[in-house]
Design a protein around this motif. Structure first.
Motif, short mmCIF file in Angstrom:
data_model
loop_
_atom_site.label_atom_id
_atom_site.label_comp_id
_atom_site.label_asym_id
_atom_site.label_seq_id
_atom_site.Cartn_x
_atom_site.Cartn_y
_atom_site.Cartn_z
N ASN A 188 -22.98 -51.71 48.15
CA ASN A 188 -23.05 -53.08 48.64
C ASN A 188 -22.08 -53.21 49.80
N LEU A 189 -22.53 -53.87 50.87
CA LEU A 189 -21.68 -54.08 52.03
C LEU A 189 -21.90 -55.49 52.56
N ARG B 152 -18.66 -51.96 48.19
CA ARG B 152 -18.58 -51.32 46.88
C ARG B 152 -19.49 -50.11 46.88
N LEU B 153 -19.00 -49.04 46.32
CA LEU B 153 -19.81 -47.85 46.10
C LEU B 153 -19.62 -47.45 44.65
N GLN B 154 -20.74 -47.42 43.90
CA GLN B 154 -20.66 -47.22 42.45
C GLN B 154 -21.56 -46.07 42.01
N LEU C 232 -16.19 -46.53 40.49
CA LEU C 232 -16.39 -47.55 41.50
C LEU C 232 -15.23 -47.52 42.49
N ILE C 233 -15.55 -47.63 43.77
CA ILE C 233 -14.53 -47.78 44.79
C ILE C 233 -14.85 -49.03 45.59
N MET C 234 -13.81 -49.84 45.88
CA MET C 234 -14.00 -51.16 46.50
C MET C 234 -13.03 -51.33 47.67
N PRO C 235 -13.43 -51.00 48.89
CA PRO C 235 -12.57 -51.24 50.05
C PRO C 235 -12.76 -52.65 50.60
#
Length: 776
Positions: A235-236, A285-287, A297-300
């Protein structure tokens, strides 16, 4: 001792009984927002969803939710794996919680998150209409409301004004603290859940243009949601904005002799500020999801905004024994705010036990330069030049661990720990006519805080009608600061037991009662503890100032403020996502923290100056009643149009023990707030219209026996209309702050011989906005 008046309690239960006696219609209709509810992270969602997204699991999260009924009408329905609807999630939670989903977030086309929050139940915003500061629950001032983002406390210096509504999936409001979400929430908790896991493919673009008092405010946003293969979801959301405003105010200062009644000083300053601000926000988000329920999950997140302010003012003095310090002034300020934040979650399942690891790191900086010049009458040569430059950098990192297990005997056990470290470095130089004002304090100030917390909670169901929750949390905070005055250290720790329970009158019905007994606290901020002063710019050192133009300084000896509280709520859930609820609360405070202004001998001046410092002033209490009603009008009046009514009314009362006389209230707490709104879909047309009115009555707060503050009446009226141009394009028109009126604030200080008063009058204009939303 509990001080809730009998009249308040009687009113609460009478209204509750009245709401339970109202007839219900169409009970099987789908709650509003059920079809649009996203799956994933929540402070009160399903256990699987919470684990999958790294969110906190609030009481009630592990109990199964009732299935949503099929949607009615011609609305598009997206079949999902199924986080409960907003209404179901609220009803199933043991701790009181309100969930605001995408549908309500989008209605008014707000340009920032603060504009959304002021319409929500029990939330007030300080400042003039359209210019509010941090959100406050139950009218309590700064520090009483805990702000979370994805279940984590926001970094120091962070403002929700920097978060665009397009980046948010939902907002959760918790009226009482829980062991997992944290106890630094005397007023309550607001959790901002950012755009999250995959529900359906999205590729949306929104463009908007606002207009306010001759200033244009464009903005654009893009949201992309998709999958990569079978295991990866991304998601961006990216937004860019430009916001120019033209603010005007009039400040009045008077001094009166108490013996003769003669006016000693009368000044009036008219000011105008042209503000230009632009920025960009990126959130992603990249899950990864495994076959056995494991996930990562990583959330920048990255936020950057820049701004300038050009201010001019004219000072007139009609009465005074000495000439006015200046006749006119101008100032130019510029600033840059930048935040980089990254979070990572790892969720692993070991049999019936779920574990979650969360790591977060952030860095934000704020650079500000301000040059102020003051002139005498009919002269171009400045009498005084004040140059104030500041560079502030905050760094933080945290590590959280949580383990949860659903037991066979209807117990849901959760335990965990939290580690957090924050550091602030501030470099500040203040020059007056080229010479440093605070040379003895040095230019550099640094402060560090370390926090350690551990908690355990157990939730269980005695029967389909009755569930309960018990939790215990320990939290310790150590703060250290270094400045030109030397080093200081502050250490505190707090135990907070918490209990919540829900009783459903009928397991298959829609009526229930909640009771919560909690302990919470408010910890001093780094800014409260740092003793380096901030000088008043209008009457700076080394000369004298006035009580209404005081300097500010910290207090390294502050203790945390503790609160013991009780909440009782009666709720009835209606069709179409509606609800009728009555909530009564009481908080008993010890070591209440308040800013007190006093005349002090200070090292930065050769004469005594008035200084405002935070102090522990003893005990206090606050209490109130909160009413909420959301319903479809034709469910109660058959001949009425199909209007979705949104309304909430909150009434507050408080008392500080050490302050005699009337109006000895907690700082900045109004007597109440009212929100009333409605939404209507025009039959036969692709048109939706709606409006909302917010009213906060004026109030007076007595700080000491000789000092008090005044805040005037505040009214805000908004309206919107949306037109579906085709399946993939929507036009949204919004008008905010229809009621243009003066917003007045002031303060009064009475000395042995004089009464000094300051008054500020502001008027913010109507804001008009148009936007187009495209689904690509």
């Amino acid at each position: 001792m509990i001080k809730i008046p009998y009249s308040l309690t009687a009113t609460a239960f009478c209204v509750g009984l009245l709401s339970l006696s109202l007839p219900l219609q169409a009970q099987t209709a789908t709650p509003t927002g059920a079809a649009d509810a996203p799956s994933g992270k929540s402070t009160g969602g399903s256990a699987a969803g919470a684990a999958g997204q790294g969110g906190a699991t609030a009481p009630g999260a592990n109990r199964p939710a009732a299935a949503a009924a099929p949607a009615s009408g011609t609305q598009r329905v997206d079949v999902t794996s199924g986080r409960p609807s907003d209404q179901q999630e609220r009803r199933n939670a043991t701790a009181s919680k309100i969930v605001i989903g995408r549908q309500e977030l989008e209605q008014f086309g707000d340009s920032n998150t603060l504009e959304i929050l002021r319409r929500l139940p029990g939330i007030t915003m300080p400042g003039a209409p359209g210019r509010g500061g941090p959100p406050r629950m139950r009218g309590l001032g700064a520090g009483y409301t805990q702000i979370l983002m994805d279940g984590e406390r926001v970094p120091p210096g962070f403002s929700l004004e920097n978060v665009a509504p397009d980046q948010i999936e939902r907002i959760e409001i918790l009226r009482a603290p829980t062991a997992e979400t944290g106890a630094r929430a005397i007023g309550g908790t607001i959790n901002i859940v950012m755009r999250e896991g995959y529900r359906r493919r999205l590729n949306d673009v929104r463009v908007g243009l606002g207009y306010e008092r001759g200033q244009w405010q464009p903005g654009v946003s893009w949201t992309r949601n998709d999958t990569i293969g079978e295991r990866w979801i991304y998601n961006l959301t990216a937004t860019a904005f430009k916001r120019d405003t033209d603010d005007r105010n009039v400040g009045q200062t008077t001094s009166t002799d108490l013996v003769t009644g003669r006016t000693l000083l009368a000044q009036e300053e008219s000011a105008r500020a042209l503000n230009k601000r632009e920025g960009m926000n990126i959130n992603g988000r990249l899950q990864w999801r495994g076959q056995t329920g494991d996930s990562a999950l990583i959330m920048p997140m990255y936020i950057r905004s820049t701004g300038t302010t050009d201010r001019t003012s004219t000072l007139t003095q009609s009465v005074g024994s000495t000439p006015a310090p200046y006749a006119s002034s101008d100032s130019h300020g510029s600033g840059i705010f930048e935040l980089a934040r990254v979070g990572a979650n790892l969720n692993l399942r070991f049999g019936d036990t779920r574990t979650e690891w969360r790591v977060n790191a952030n860095r934000n900086r704020f650079d500000n330069q301000n040059l102020r010049r003051e002139f005498g009458a009919n002269t171009l040569t400045p009498l005084r030049v004040l140059d104030d430059d500041a560079a502030i950098t905050d760094r933080g990192a945290s590590l959280n661990f949580k383990a949860s297990r659903l037991m066979a005997n209807q117990h849901s056990l959760v335990g965990g720990f939290e580690l957090e470290n924050n550091r602030r470095d501030e470099n500040r130089l203040t020059l007056q006519n080229g010479r440093p004002l605070l040379a003895d304090f040095g230019e550099n100030v640094s402060a560090r805080s370390q926090r350690l917390a551990a908690y355990a909670q157990d939730e269980w169901s005695f029967s389909p009608q009755w569930s309960a929750y018990a939790g215990l949390r320990w939290e310790g905070i150590q703060t250290e600061g270094d400045s030109g005055l030397g080093s200081s250290r502050n250490r505190s720790s707090v135990w907070t037991p918490l209990a919540h329970t829900v009783w459903k009158f009928d397991p298959k019905g829609r009526d229930q009662i909640r009771v919560s007994l909690t302990r919470s606290y408010r910890s001093p901020t780094l800014q409260n503890l740092i003793s380096r002063p901030s000088l008043n710019t209008r009457l700076p050192a080394p000369g004298p100032n006035s009580a209404t133009q005081a300097d500010r300084a910290g207090n390294p000896d502050l203790r945390p403020e503790l609160a013991t509280g009780v909440d009782v709520a009666i709720e009835r859930y209606l069709s179409n996502g509606g609800i009728l609820s009555v909530n009564v609360f009481h908080r008993e405070l010890t070591d209440y923290i308040r800013n007190v202004t006093a005349l002090e001998s200070v090292p930065w001046s050769n004469v005594p100056r008035w200084v405002s410092r935070p102090q522990n002033v003893g005990g206090a209490y606050t209490q109130g009643i909160e009413l909420e009603a959301k319903f479809r009008l034709n469910d109660f009046v058959a001949a009425a149009p199909r209007i979705d009514v949104r309304s909430n009314l909150s009434v507050f009362n408080s008392k500080v023990d050490a302050v005699p006389g009337p109006n000895a209230r907690l700082d900045e707490q109004p007597r109440g707030t009212l929100n009333l709104g409605g939404d209507y879909r025009v039959p036969g047309l692709p048109l939706n219209i709606g409006t909302s009115v917010n009213l906060t009555p004026g109030y007076e707060t007595r700080i000491t026996e000789t000092q008090y503050r005044e805040v005037g009446l505040k009214k805000v009226w908004d309206a919107y209309a949306t037109v579906n141009l085709n399946r993939n394009t929507l036009l949204r028109l919004t008008a905010s702050n229809f009621i243009v009126r003066d917003y007045v604030t002031g303060s009064v200080v009475v000395t042995e011989t004089t009464r000094e008063a300051g008054r500020l009058v502001e008027r913010t204009p109507v804001n008009l906005r148009a936007g187009l939303e495209f689904k690509l």
